[in-house]
Design a protein around this motif. Sequence first.
Motif, short mmCIF file in Angstrom:
data_model
loop_
_atom_site.label_atom_id
_atom_site.label_comp_id
_atom_site.label_asym_id
_atom_site.label_seq_id
_atom_site.Cartn_x
_atom_site.Cartn_y
_atom_site.Cartn_z
N UNK A 3 29.69 74.42 -54.71
CA UNK A 3 30.13 73.58 -53.60
C UNK A 3 31.61 73.82 -53.28
N UNK A 4 32.41 73.99 -54.32
CA UNK A 4 33.83 74.27 -54.13
C UNK A 4 34.02 75.59 -53.41
N UNK A 5 33.29 76.61 -53.83
CA UNK A 5 33.41 77.93 -53.20
C UNK A 5 32.97 77.89 -51.75
N UNK A 6 31.94 77.11 -51.47
CA UNK A 6 31.48 76.97 -50.09
C UNK A 6 32.54 76.27 -49.23
N UNK A 7 33.15 75.21 -49.75
CA UNK A 7 34.22 74.52 -49.02
C UNK A 7 35.39 75.45 -48.75
N UNK A 8 35.73 76.27 -49.73
CA UNK A 8 36.84 77.21 -49.58
C UNK A 8 36.53 78.24 -48.49
N UNK A 9 35.29 78.72 -48.46
CA UNK A 9 34.91 79.69 -47.42
C UNK A 9 34.98 79.05 -46.03
N UNK A 10 34.55 77.79 -45.93
CA UNK A 10 34.60 77.11 -44.63
C UNK A 10 36.04 76.96 -44.13
N UNK A 11 36.95 76.62 -45.05
CA UNK A 11 38.36 76.48 -44.66
C UNK A 11 38.92 77.83 -44.23
N UNK A 12 38.53 78.88 -44.93
CA UNK A 12 39.01 80.22 -44.55
C UNK A 12 38.53 80.60 -43.15
N UNK A 13 37.30 80.24 -42.81
CA UNK A 13 36.79 80.55 -41.48
C UNK A 13 37.58 79.81 -40.40
N UNK A 14 37.90 78.56 -40.65
CA UNK A 14 38.70 77.79 -39.68
C UNK A 14 40.10 78.38 -39.57
N UNK A 15 40.64 78.80 -40.72
CA UNK A 15 41.99 79.39 -40.70
C UNK A 15 42.01 80.69 -39.89
#
Length: 236
Positions: A3-15
Amino acid sequence: MNEVKEDLRNIEQIYKLFLQQQFTFIRALQHTRENAHDMIRPVTSISQVQSYMEHYCNNSTDRRILNMFLNICNDLSKLCHKLEAVRSGNNRTNGILETCKLLLSHSNDLSTIRAKYPHDVVNHLSCDEAKNHYGGVVSLIPVVLDCMKEWVAHTEKLPLYNVSGGGGTSEERDAPARAATLQTPRSLHLEAQTSTCNKDNVQVQGRKHVWKKPLSGTEKHSGKRQGPWKPPGRHA
């Protein structure tokens, strides 16, 4: 951890979307700084950007991009707290988390941080902008993202079974050893009981093998032995 890795990927996409609008972000900062009559000092904190957006923003485009920056910072801060709750780490992973929390503090001075290769956010600024105004604020998000990816990489190498799922829980792994420990004293206790019983049998059997002198005719008639019996060959 997934779940943490998925959240991190989502933030990277927004960035990545934000990164495509870096020029819009810098222009919004220039507009709000002009409105605030604050053109001399550099942009050094998240709270400064928030103050510009809330009090000195006059158009929706500037508000949208400034709000996008603040939301990414907020999402990263929430992820920091989630990383702490996932599992306990070692000194290195804990140090990385502390660095992330410090960088994302609204009052932290960002003026000295710089994102390095492969990030090129600073290279998109002029020398004056990079050195004196926006070098730190544009470097914040990529630096924090790098730190969080480093945290994930180091944490996945830690030999903790309750997160990785390998090898079962520590209680399950220790069960055979505890069973052996519990069984050993019991077997020894039973063996000791058997040994004691055998010894008692020997003693009882020993007592049964006492030789007795045959009764004389008079003694047989009376049923009583006359006087204390003495072994042959011994006299008082």
